[in-house]
Design a protein around this motif. Sequence first.
Motif, mmCIF file in Angstrom:
data_model
loop_
_atom_site.group_PDB
_atom_site.id
_atom_site.type_symbol
_atom_site.label_atom_id
_atom_site.label_comp_id
_atom_site.label_asym_id
_atom_site.label_seq_id
_atom_site.Cartn_x
_atom_site.Cartn_y
_atom_site.Cartn_z
ATOM 1 N N ASP A 208 -0.124 14.603 2.645
ATOM 2 C CA ASP A 208 0.306 14.204 1.306
ATOM 3 C C ASP A 208 -0.250 12.837 0.938
ATOM 4 O OD1 ASP A 208 2.250 16.441 0.796
ATOM 5 O OD2 ASP A 208 3.184 15.571 2.585
ATOM 6 N N VAL A 209 -0.284 11.939 1.952
ATOM 7 C CA VAL A 209 -0.717 10.560 1.739
ATOM 8 C C VAL A 209 -1.601 10.128 2.897
ATOM 9 C CG1 VAL A 209 0.059 8.146 1.667
ATOM 10 C CG2 VAL A 209 1.320 9.891 0.395
ATOM 11 N N VAL A 210 -2.696 9.441 2.568
ATOM 12 C CA VAL A 210 -3.540 8.794 3.574
ATOM 13 C C VAL A 210 -3.603 7.314 3.250
ATOM 14 C CG1 VAL A 210 -5.859 8.577 4.549
ATOM 15 C CG2 VAL A 210 -4.917 10.849 4.068
ATOM 16 N N ILE A 211 -3.282 6.484 4.251
ATOM 17 C CA ILE A 211 -3.383 5.031 4.123
ATOM 18 C C ILE A 211 -4.529 4.574 5.009
ATOM 19 C CG2 ILE A 211 -2.236 2.815 4.423
ATOM 20 C CD1 ILE A 211 -0.799 4.458 2.378
ATOM 21 N N ASP A 212 -5.559 3.974 4.410
ATOM 22 C CA ASP A 212 -6.698 3.481 5.179
ATOM 23 C C ASP A 212 -6.508 1.992 5.441
ATOM 24 O OD1 ASP A 212 -9.284 2.231 5.727
ATOM 25 O OD2 ASP A 212 -10.128 4.205 5.383
ATOM 26 N N ALA B 92 0.828 -1.212 0.000
ATOM 27 C CA ALA B 92 0.000 0.000 0.000
ATOM 28 C C ALA B 92 0.859 1.257 0.000
ATOM 29 C CB ALA B 92 -0.930 -0.004 1.209
ATOM 30 N N VAL B 93 1.924 1.271 0.806
ATOM 31 C CA VAL B 93 2.799 2.441 0.864
ATOM 32 C C VAL B 93 3.471 2.657 -0.491
ATOM 33 C CG1 VAL B 93 4.874 3.392 1.936
ATOM 34 C CG2 VAL B 93 3.149 2.290 3.352
ATOM 35 N N GLU B 94 3.885 1.579 -1.146
ATOM 36 C CA GLU B 94 4.487 1.719 -2.475
ATOM 37 C C GLU B 94 3.482 2.291 -3.479
ATOM 38 O OE1 GLU B 94 6.028 -2.088 -3.523
ATOM 39 O OE2 GLU B 94 7.743 -1.942 -2.149
ATOM 40 N N ARG B 95 2.240 1.811 -3.415
ATOM 41 C CA ARG B 95 1.230 2.305 -4.352
ATOM 42 C C ARG B 95 0.866 3.763 -4.088
ATOM 43 N NH1 ARG B 95 -0.367 -3.194 -3.602
ATOM 44 N NH2 ARG B 95 -0.228 -4.315 -5.594
ATOM 45 N N SER B 96 1.120 4.226 -2.878
ATOM 46 C CA SER B 96 0.854 5.638 -2.567
ATOM 47 C C SER B 96 1.906 6.555 -3.182
ATOM 48 C CB SER B 96 0.842 5.856 -1.050
ATOM 49 O OG SER B 96 2.161 5.869 -0.515
ATOM 50 N N GLY C 258 -6.654 1.326 -4.672
ATOM 51 C CA GLY C 258 -6.843 0.156 -3.832
ATOM 52 C C GLY C 258 -5.552 -0.635 -3.758
ATOM 53 N N SER C 259 -5.385 -1.402 -2.671
ATOM 54 C CA SER C 259 -4.182 -2.217 -2.512
ATOM 55 C C SER C 259 -4.557 -3.500 -1.787
ATOM 56 C CB SER C 259 -3.118 -1.453 -1.721
ATOM 57 O OG SER C 259 -1.924 -2.195 -1.628
#
Length: 358
Positions: free
Chosen positions: A248-252, A166-170, A302-303
Amino acid sequence: MKAWTLDGIGSPLSVEEVPDPRVRSGGVVLRMLAVQVPAYTRVLVEGGRGGIATPTVLGIGGIGIVEEVADDVTTVRPGETALCTGFLRSGRVAEPEEVLLGWTGIGGRGATTATTDRMRRVWRTGTFAERTVMPGSAVLALPGAESYADPTKLTFLPWLSVAAGAVERSEMTAGDRVVVLGASGQMGGAAVLLALARGAAQVVAVGRDAGSLERLQALDGRVRAVRSVGARDADAAAIAVAVGGDADVVIDALGPTPTPDLTMAGFDSVRTDGTMVLLGGVRQSLPIPYDQLMRRRITLRGSWMCSEETAFRVWRQVQSGVIDLSALQVTTVGIDDPAAALTQAEQIRGLSIAVLIP
């Protein structure tokens, strides 16, 4: 050998003597050293996380020693310490189909097909056992892992790897301001560790469990904790204060929630040209406002799961200390009492895990 078996959804998880797995075409036999028991395992057993091919030996992920490999498997060798991901792909590029073996979870559109049913029917030996047989593509060699000080902590590698996907896809970069929703859960805690390792200037950990949030905040001066109250406007305002503006980035990484409010609070927190990645298990439809997504030029992604390359990079980062697992608290459980083990697992959160030592 002993294994935790599930005869059917809703049946109790029991420990049974079952035949030792035999190597088969495309397969690898592992002697399991340690396997994380996810906090939601009891919910899964009772049918709260979707269907599963039963009867089966349950269990996802884990660290083991390769004992045997089929002649057509070249990814691992006997004697190596390896990570079992349980993630199996059909191999069709145009129509990819993916499943989690020994567990619930289907990739793509999340619908079962004749192919996914066959994949899960053919491979029914999960990792809550003394030994398992898995497809070679679901087993990753970990060079040097035999020397790692505490192999029980390596059971967190699957969670770290999925969070890393997920972090990579962000596409976050060093210096970014990152918000992690569901940070008091185990996947959210993993995402916090990954964001720190990737050089985030600030990580705002949002969750409901105060104890877990306090432990995350104690990890690093860049972490700020926000305890969610479950209301979109209030949570968005608290996140904005903690970030000092927009993220800058939100990871849910939220699990099942009664409303989409906290996810939408995260959406409200993304800056113009920012990115939000959905990683968790939210079962709600999201009321994404077209005009906001368009005018703020937000990237929404999505991830699900991750590549073998990502998992290997995570192992190298753990091995070198770039990802620090010293704060990970491990409670070990034995194989003889699965009911007690599930009770222990569901009582811990965040960077605390229950680990089965078969």
